[in-house]
Design an enzyme around this catalytic site. Structure first.
Site, short mmCIF file in Angstrom:
data_model
loop_
_atom_site.label_atom_id
_atom_site.label_comp_id
_atom_site.label_asym_id
_atom_site.label_seq_id
_atom_site.Cartn_x
_atom_site.Cartn_y
_atom_site.Cartn_z
N SER A 181 0.84 -1.19 0.00
CA SER A 181 0.00 0.00 0.00
C SER A 181 0.88 1.24 0.00
O SER A 181 1.65 1.46 0.94
CB SER A 181 -0.89 0.03 1.24
OG SER A 181 -1.36 1.35 1.43
N HIS A 193 -1.31 -1.24 -4.27
CA HIS A 193 -2.55 -0.87 -3.59
C HIS A 193 -2.55 0.64 -3.35
O HIS A 193 -1.68 1.17 -2.66
CB HIS A 193 -2.64 -1.63 -2.26
CG HIS A 193 -3.93 -1.46 -1.54
ND1 HIS A 193 -5.08 -2.15 -1.88
CD2 HIS A 193 -4.27 -0.67 -0.50
CE1 HIS A 193 -6.06 -1.80 -1.06
NE2 HIS A 193 -5.59 -0.88 -0.22
N ASP A 219 -4.48 3.65 -1.83
CA ASP A 219 -5.50 4.06 -0.87
C ASP A 219 -5.86 5.51 -1.12
O ASP A 219 -4.99 6.38 -1.01
CB ASP A 219 -4.96 3.93 0.55
CG ASP A 219 -4.94 2.50 1.03
OD1 ASP A 219 -5.97 1.82 0.89
OD2 ASP A 219 -3.90 2.06 1.55
N MET A 226 -8.13 8.68 0.14
CA MET A 226 -8.86 9.12 1.34
C MET A 226 -9.32 10.55 1.21
O MET A 226 -8.56 11.41 0.72
CB MET A 226 -7.93 9.02 2.55
CG MET A 226 -7.37 7.63 2.73
SD MET A 226 -6.38 7.58 4.22
CE MET A 226 -6.17 5.81 4.37
N HIS A 282 -8.26 1.54 -3.88
CA HIS A 282 -9.19 1.38 -2.75
C HIS A 282 -9.73 2.76 -2.40
O HIS A 282 -9.01 3.59 -1.84
CB HIS A 282 -8.40 0.76 -1.58
CG HIS A 282 -9.16 0.61 -0.31
ND1 HIS A 282 -8.55 0.34 0.90
CD2 HIS A 282 -10.49 0.67 -0.04
CE1 HIS A 282 -9.45 0.24 1.85
NE2 HIS A 282 -10.65 0.44 1.31
N MET A 289 -11.58 5.16 -0.28
CA MET A 289 -12.15 5.42 1.04
C MET A 289 -12.72 6.83 1.01
O MET A 289 -12.21 7.75 1.65
CB MET A 289 -11.07 5.26 2.11
CG MET A 289 -10.74 3.79 2.35
SD MET A 289 -9.28 3.57 3.35
CE MET A 289 -8.04 3.77 2.10
N ASP A 295 -6.70 -6.06 4.47
CA ASP A 295 -6.03 -4.76 4.50
C ASP A 295 -6.05 -4.21 5.93
O ASP A 295 -7.12 -4.05 6.52
CB ASP A 295 -6.81 -3.83 3.55
CG ASP A 295 -6.16 -2.48 3.34
OD1 ASP A 295 -5.10 -2.22 3.92
OD2 ASP A 295 -6.76 -1.68 2.58
C1 DX5 Z 1 -6.03 1.69 5.96
C2 DX5 Z 1 -5.60 1.49 4.52
C3 DX5 Z 1 -4.55 0.46 4.41
C4 DX5 Z 1 -3.29 0.80 5.08
C5 DX5 Z 1 -2.61 -0.45 5.53
O1 DX5 Z 1 -6.83 2.77 6.06
O2 DX5 Z 1 -6.68 1.09 3.73
O3 DX5 Z 1 -4.30 0.07 3.07
O4 DX5 Z 1 -2.42 1.53 4.28
O5 DX5 Z 1 -1.48 -0.09 6.21
P1 DX5 Z 1 -0.78 -1.07 7.22
O6 DX5 Z 1 -0.39 -2.28 6.43
O7 DX5 Z 1 0.39 -0.28 7.70
O8 DX5 Z 1 -1.77 -1.37 8.30
ZN ZN Z 2 -6.43 -0.01 1.52
#
Ligand code: DX5
Ligand code: ZN
Length: 218
Positions: free
Chosen positions: A9, A34, A36, A38, A67, A69, A177
């Site tokens: 990620s 991956h 993320d 946000m 992903h 969010m 995740d």
């Molecule tokens: C959480 C994200 C994850 C995060 C995982 O909000 O969706 O993808 O980056 O990070 P680690 O592996 O450090 O928990």
């Molecule tokens: Zn994620």
């Protein structure tokens, strides 16, 4: 059993060196990247949008696993598809439009569709979505930040999801995740996960090749 895919990620990468960080994990065994996204609304944190996907796309042929969010992800599906996403994951809790329509739209753009649930959403809600998804993402922490601790209940949730998917006969990946480490990766795999997101475990490590290999083999 599906082959295991490792998905670093980039939330945990150094954003000032993003290109280098991506090349590093891609050359050292990552299968998926991956991404993320946000919005400071669905989750308390803010990071980047579709431009990161289009800027990174030419650097690698690896699977770009986005992903979202964000609240009402349906607003941005087309743009992430155009930017080069291979998978787009939307949150069950975040869609305003009926989620089946959102998942169908993702597929209609030639992108693999996925749904994610937060740790406090019942896995049973996934049942009616199985015909419309290529992947299910089980959050093992409350989304928003890297480096959190794996929530133990997640193991049972992964198992239930795996049973549901197997009983359905659909070809669906199960991604996990949040909080995945070299110590607990075998637990999530034994529970049925085949796609392993790891942020801090990969990006904090000096020897990325060894860590990615260990995530695959442990
Ligand atoms: C959480 C994200 C994850 C995060 C995982 O909000 O969706 O993808 O980056 O990070 P680690 O592996 O450090 O928990
Ligand atoms: Zn994620």
């Amino acid at each position: 059993m599906k082959d295991i895919k490792i998905a670093p990620s980039i939330l945990s990468a150094n954003y000032a060196k993003m290109g280098e960080e991506i090349k590093n994990v891609c050359d050292n065994g990552a299968d998926f990247i991956h991404v993320d996204v946000m919005d400071g609304n669905f989750v308390p944190n803010i990071n980047f949008g579709m431009k990161i996907v289009s800027d990174l796309r030419p650097l690698t042929d690896k699977v770009m696993d986005v992903h979202l969010m964000i609240v009402r992800p349906e607003r941005y599906i087309k743009e992430f598809a155009k930017a080069g996403a291979d998978y787009i994951t939307v949150h069950y809790e975040a869609c305003e439009k009926p989620i089946i329509e959102v998942l169908q739209e993702i597929r209609s753009l030639g992108v693999k569709s996925a749904v994610s649930i937060k740790p406090d959403t019942r896995v049973e809600v996934l049942e009616k979505l199985l015909p419309y998804v290529d992947m299910i993402l089980i959050m093992c922490v409350y989304p928003g930040f890297g480096g959190q601790k794996y929530i133990e209940d997640s193991t049972e949730r992964i198992k239930k999801t795996k049973e549901m998917v197997d009983a359905s006969g659909y070809d669906i990946r199960i991604e996990v995740d949040g909080g995945i480490t070299l110590e607990n990766v075998s637990i999530v795999k034994n529970a049925g996960a085949d796609t392993i997101v790891a942020g801090s475990t990969v990006f904090k490590a000096e020897d990325k090749k060894a860590v990615i290999k260990a995530l695959r083999e442990n």
